[in-house]
Design a protein around this motif. Structure first.
Motif, PDB file in Angstrom:
ATOM      1  N   GLN A   1      -6.226   1.781   2.592  1.00 36.78           N
ATOM      2  CA  GLN A   1      -7.521   0.818   2.805  1.00 36.78           C
ATOM      3  C   GLN A   1      -7.885   0.173   1.763  1.00 36.78           C
ATOM      4  O   GLN A   1      -8.098  -1.036   1.404  1.00 36.78           O
ATOM      5  CB  GLN A   1      -8.787   1.598   3.369  1.00 36.78           C
ATOM      6  CG  GLN A   1      -8.452   2.299   4.701  1.00 36.78           C
ATOM      7  CD  GLN A   1      -7.799   3.874   4.497  1.00 36.78           C
ATOM      8  OE1 GLN A   1      -7.367   4.074   3.430  1.00 36.78           O
ATOM      9  NE2 GLN A   1      -8.092   4.579   5.579  1.00 36.78           N
ATOM     10  N   LYS A   2      -7.294   1.004   0.566  1.00 31.44           N
ATOM     11  CA  LYS A   2      -7.970   0.417  -0.903  1.00 31.44           C
ATOM     12  C   LYS A   2      -6.796  -0.950  -1.248  1.00 31.44           C
ATOM     13  O   LYS A   2      -7.274  -1.568  -2.104  1.00 31.44           O
ATOM     14  CB  LYS A   2      -7.494   1.521  -1.857  1.00 31.44           C
ATOM     15  CG  LYS A   2      -8.620   2.585  -1.732  1.00 31.44           C
ATOM     16  CD  LYS A   2      -8.440   3.773  -2.667  1.00 31.44           C
ATOM     17  CE  LYS A   2      -9.369   4.885  -2.644  1.00 31.44           C
ATOM     18  NZ  LYS A   2      -9.239   5.936  -3.618  1.00 31.44           N
ATOM     19  N   SER A   3      -5.917  -1.263  -0.541  1.00 33.64           N
ATOM     20  CA  SER A   3      -4.886  -2.121  -0.786  1.00 33.64           C
ATOM     21  C   SER A   3      -5.205  -3.673  -0.068  1.00 33.64           C
ATOM     22  O   SER A   3      -4.582  -4.533   0.005  1.00 33.64           O
ATOM     23  CB  SER A   3      -3.458  -1.658  -0.435  1.00 33.64           C
ATOM     24  OG  SER A   3      -2.887  -0.873  -1.419  1.00 33.64           O
TER      25      SER A   3
ATOM     26  N   ASP B   1      -3.891   6.165   1.180  1.00 27.31           N
ATOM     27  CA  ASP B   1      -5.219   5.234   0.567  1.00 27.31           C
ATOM     28  C   ASP B   1      -4.942   3.695   1.041  1.00 27.31           C
ATOM     29  O   ASP B   1      -5.189   2.980   0.125  1.00 27.31           O
ATOM     30  CB  ASP B   1      -5.443   5.473  -0.648  1.00 27.31           C
ATOM     31  CG  ASP B   1      -5.767   6.853  -1.084  1.00 27.31           C
ATOM     32  OD1 ASP B   1      -6.726   7.450  -0.600  1.00 27.31           O
ATOM     33  OD2 ASP B   1      -5.240   7.338  -2.090  1.00 27.31           O
TER      34      ASP B   1
ATOM     35  N   CYS C   1       0.747  -1.137  -0.058  1.00 30.34           N
ATOM     36  CA  CYS C   1      -0.051   0.005   0.202  1.00 30.34           C
ATOM     37  C   CYS C   1       0.912   1.193  -0.274  1.00 30.34           C
ATOM     38  O   CYS C   1       0.353   2.368  -0.412  1.00 30.34           O
ATOM     39  CB  CYS C   1      -0.736  -0.068   1.224  1.00 30.34           C
ATOM     40  SG  CYS C   1      -0.133   0.116   2.657  1.00 30.34           S
TER      41      CYS C   1
END
Length: 257
Positions: A154-156, A152, A36
């Motif tokens: 959380q997107k990973s 970001d 991430c």
């Protein structure tokens, strides 16, 4: 202590390696995890890093790129065996650092990158590994902002292979004494698990203390969807598989369904 002990959570586990690659790529491929963030702030310590989210706990690997780093000394001292740091989020890192100091555990480093504030304790005093306490303003939600993991992170998060990091294994010639020591530092009473081993239970993970020759963070337990598939992926990459685990990054990755 100025905060409720139950707020304390395991936020991050840091491993150390002589080089980031191929380790980061192999962990990602075997465990189904994605990088991430790579944090440029660690360059001032002579390090490079990469972080992979395992649900809401971050798994970090750091590697020295110049001589004379603390991480490099750690590798030399341990022969590359053992995890480097256990990082906890809490309300008040300074209060926890002051409490640790009152029991003879020195502060090694303070990190202040608003809205993030971290207090790292001296590994010699902690025994086995570094302990860090940190807090990010406005991040009481475990899926909220966490600057060390990037904007970001959380997107990973991926859960198709690995669902969670559930346990950290610590070794010591005197495991009960080490559990008591760590429990006092982090404010969690030491208990015993179903196998009679010393244990510290946090809301999102546990620390298990077993007998071993030296004091190290020796293993991590992950809940995965298919244990055999992950073991086969580790073996295909050339890692030593034993039972339901394999050795990588200086620790044993133990797998559970």
């Amino acid at each position: 202590m100025t905060e409720k002990p139950h707020y304390l959570r395991l936020r991050q586990i840091c491993l150390v390696a002589p080089k980031l690659e191929p380790l980061i790529g192999d962990i990602g491929a075997i465990m189904g995890l994605s990088v991430c963030y790579r944090d440029g702030n660690v360059a001032k310590y002579g390090l490079e890093n990469a972080l992979l989210p395992v649900d809401t706990i971050l798994l970090e690997v750091v590697a020295p790129f110049q001589p004379g780093t603390a991480a490099g000394r750690f590798i030399d001292k341990t022969g590359g065996r053992g995890g480097y740091m256990a990082i906890f989020c809490c309300n008040d890192p300074d209060a926890r650092g002051a409490y640790a100091k009152s029991m003879g555990v020195r502060t090694a480093n303070v990190i202040d990158h608003a809205p993030y504030h971290g207090v790292q304790l001296h590994p010699r005093d902690c025994r086995a590994a570094f302990i860090e306490f940190n807090h990010t303003d406005g991040s009481d939600d475990v899926l909220g902002p966490y600057p060390p993991a990037g904007p970001d992170w959380q997107k990973s998060i991926r859960k198709d292979v690995t669902q969670a990091l559930t346990q950290v294994e610590m070794q010591s010639p005197e495991p009960a004494a080490l559990a008591e020591h760590w429990g006092k530092i982090i404010g969690v009473a030491a208990g015993k698990n179903s196998a009679g081993e010393a244990e510290l239970k946090l809301p999102n993970a546990s620390f298990r203390f077993i007998e071993g020759e030296s004091e190290i963070m020796s293993g991590l337990t992950f809940r995965v969807g298919d244990v055999a598939k992950v073991k086969n992926a580790a073996a295909a990459k050339g890692y030593k598989v034993s039972g339901d685990g394999f050795d990588i990054g200086g620790v044993t990755f133990q797998l559970s369904a």
